[in-house]
Design a protein around this motif. Structure first.
Motif, PDB file in Angstrom:
ATOM      1  N   LEU A  64      46.117 -34.743 -27.672  1.00 25.73           N
ATOM      2  CA  LEU A  64      44.760 -35.109 -27.263  1.00 25.73           C
ATOM      3  C   LEU A  64      44.000 -35.837 -28.363  1.00 25.73           C
ATOM      4  O   LEU A  64      42.880 -36.290 -28.151  1.00 25.73           O
ATOM      5  CB  LEU A  64      43.983 -33.857 -26.839  1.00 25.73           C
ATOM      6  CG  LEU A  64      44.588 -33.062 -25.680  1.00 25.73           C
ATOM      7  CD1 LEU A  64      43.812 -31.770 -25.469  1.00 25.73           C
ATOM      8  CD2 LEU A  64      44.631 -33.887 -24.405  1.00 25.73           C
ATOM      9  N   LYS A  65      44.603 -35.907 -29.558  1.00 28.72           N
ATOM     10  CA  LYS A  65      43.989 -36.586 -30.715  1.00 28.72           C
ATOM     11  C   LYS A  65      42.623 -35.992 -31.050  1.00 28.72           C
ATOM     12  O   LYS A  65      41.653 -36.704 -31.284  1.00 28.72           O
ATOM     13  CB  LYS A  65      43.841 -38.094 -30.460  1.00 28.72           C
ATOM     14  CG  LYS A  65      45.082 -38.783 -29.938  1.00 28.72           C
ATOM     15  CD  LYS A  65      46.047 -39.097 -31.053  1.00 28.72           C
ATOM     16  CE  LYS A  65      47.244 -39.907 -30.587  1.00 28.72           C
ATOM     17  NZ  LYS A  65      48.420 -39.128 -30.264  1.00 28.72           N
ATOM     18  N   ILE A  66      42.533 -34.656 -31.041  1.00 26.96           N
ATOM     19  CA  ILE A  66      41.303 -33.962 -31.393  1.00 26.96           C
ATOM     20  C   ILE A  66      41.633 -32.799 -32.321  1.00 26.96           C
ATOM     21  O   ILE A  66      42.792 -32.435 -32.475  1.00 26.96           O
ATOM     22  CB  ILE A  66      40.550 -33.427 -30.150  1.00 26.96           C
ATOM     23  CG1 ILE A  66      41.395 -32.404 -29.379  1.00 26.96           C
ATOM     24  CG2 ILE A  66      40.103 -34.566 -29.249  1.00 26.96           C
ATOM     25  CD1 ILE A  66      40.655 -31.713 -28.244  1.00 26.96           C
ATOM     26  N   THR A  67      40.595 -32.218 -32.908  1.00 30.30           N
ATOM     27  CA  THR A  67      40.801 -31.018 -33.710  1.00 30.30           C
ATOM     28  C   THR A  67      40.499 -29.809 -32.826  1.00 30.30           C
ATOM     29  O   THR A  67      39.820 -29.915 -31.816  1.00 30.30           O
ATOM     30  CB  THR A  67      39.889 -30.985 -34.943  1.00 30.30           C
ATOM     31  OG1 THR A  67      38.544 -30.937 -34.505  1.00 30.30           O
ATOM     32  CG2 THR A  67      40.113 -32.195 -35.823  1.00 30.30           C
ATOM     33  N   GLY A  68      41.003 -28.685 -33.227  1.00 33.16           N
ATOM     34  CA  GLY A  68      40.763 -27.472 -32.466  1.00 33.16           C
ATOM     35  C   GLY A  68      40.684 -26.278 -33.381  1.00 33.16           C
ATOM     36  O   GLY A  68      40.834 -26.396 -34.594  1.00 33.16           O
ATOM     37  N   VAL A  69      40.478 -25.120 -32.764  1.00 33.78           N
ATOM     38  CA  VAL A  69      40.427 -23.857 -33.473  1.00 33.78           C
ATOM     39  C   VAL A  69      41.415 -22.910 -32.811  1.00 33.78           C
ATOM     40  O   VAL A  69      41.477 -22.833 -31.578  1.00 33.78           O
ATOM     41  CB  VAL A  69      39.003 -23.243 -33.415  1.00 33.78           C
ATOM     42  CG1 VAL A  69      38.973 -21.876 -34.100  1.00 33.78           C
ATOM     43  CG2 VAL A  69      37.978 -24.185 -34.029  1.00 33.78           C
ATOM     44  N   GLY A  70      42.189 -22.217 -33.634  1.00 32.66           N
ATOM     45  CA  GLY A  70      43.089 -21.188 -33.131  1.00 32.66           C
ATOM     46  C   GLY A  70      42.735 -19.873 -33.788  1.00 32.66           C
ATOM     47  O   GLY A  70      42.493 -19.827 -34.997  1.00 32.66           O
TER      48      GLY A  70
END
Length: 180
Positions: A64-70
């Protein structure tokens, strides 16, 4: 090292004892992630609850070419997730959190392969608690096996969400929830 191919991209994951699905990518996680990607929307942010060693977070961030949080409670899994993000050259922030305890902000997507073995109440806390961390148009995506209570859990969500089953594959139900 566990390898996983999505399209022409090869992902590699380090794993270890004491983490969920240590020797191969869990079929439920693959089904959830691939079903989401087939139905994807434009996102700015996502939260992966119970991220383990980072499989879903890392593939989503890359695709998705985005940053995320896990987030996860398992410190060894989080160490591996951070290493795996570097290995796969994606930007995901991994942190310790018991469900939403250390989560700030809201997200366009909350995605989870919830820890069924932790018990139905923990699973419901994850799924129902997501509402407080979703953007107004945000979606919660989850996977649960039919024989592990998928139907009763979906029923329990109906007061809080509109629930749509997006995929049934080898006993796994992937569903999308939107706030009522």
């Amino acid at each position: 090292v566990i390898t996983y191919y999505y399209g022409s991209t090869c992902y590699e994951f380090l794993s270890d004892h004491g983490v969920f699905s240590k020797s191969k990518i869990d079929f439920g996680s693959i089904t959830l992630m691939e079903t989401y990607l087939k139905n994807r929307k434009d996102l700015k942010s996502f939260l992966d609850v119970g991220c383990g060693y980072g499989f879903i977070s890392i593939v989503l961030a890359h695709e998705l070419k985005i940053t995320g949080v896990g987030v996860d409670v398992n410190l060894r899994a989080l160490e591996l997730a951070k290493e795996n993000a570097k290995l796969n050259q994606v930007s995901v922030s991994f942190k310790e959190s018991n469900i939403y305890e250390n989560v700030q902000g809201t997200f366009d997507l909350i995605i989870t392969n919830p820890p069924i073995r932790a018990g139905k109440q923990v699973v419901l806390d994850i799924l129902l608690g997501a509402k407080n961390h979703l953007q107004p148009e945000g979606e919660l995506w989850a996977v649960i096996r039919k024989d592990q209570g998928a139907k009763s859990i979906i029923k329990a969500l109906l007061g809080t969400y509109q629930v749509e089953i997006k995929e049934k594959n080898k006993g796994f139900y992937v569903f999308c929830c939107k706030s009522n």
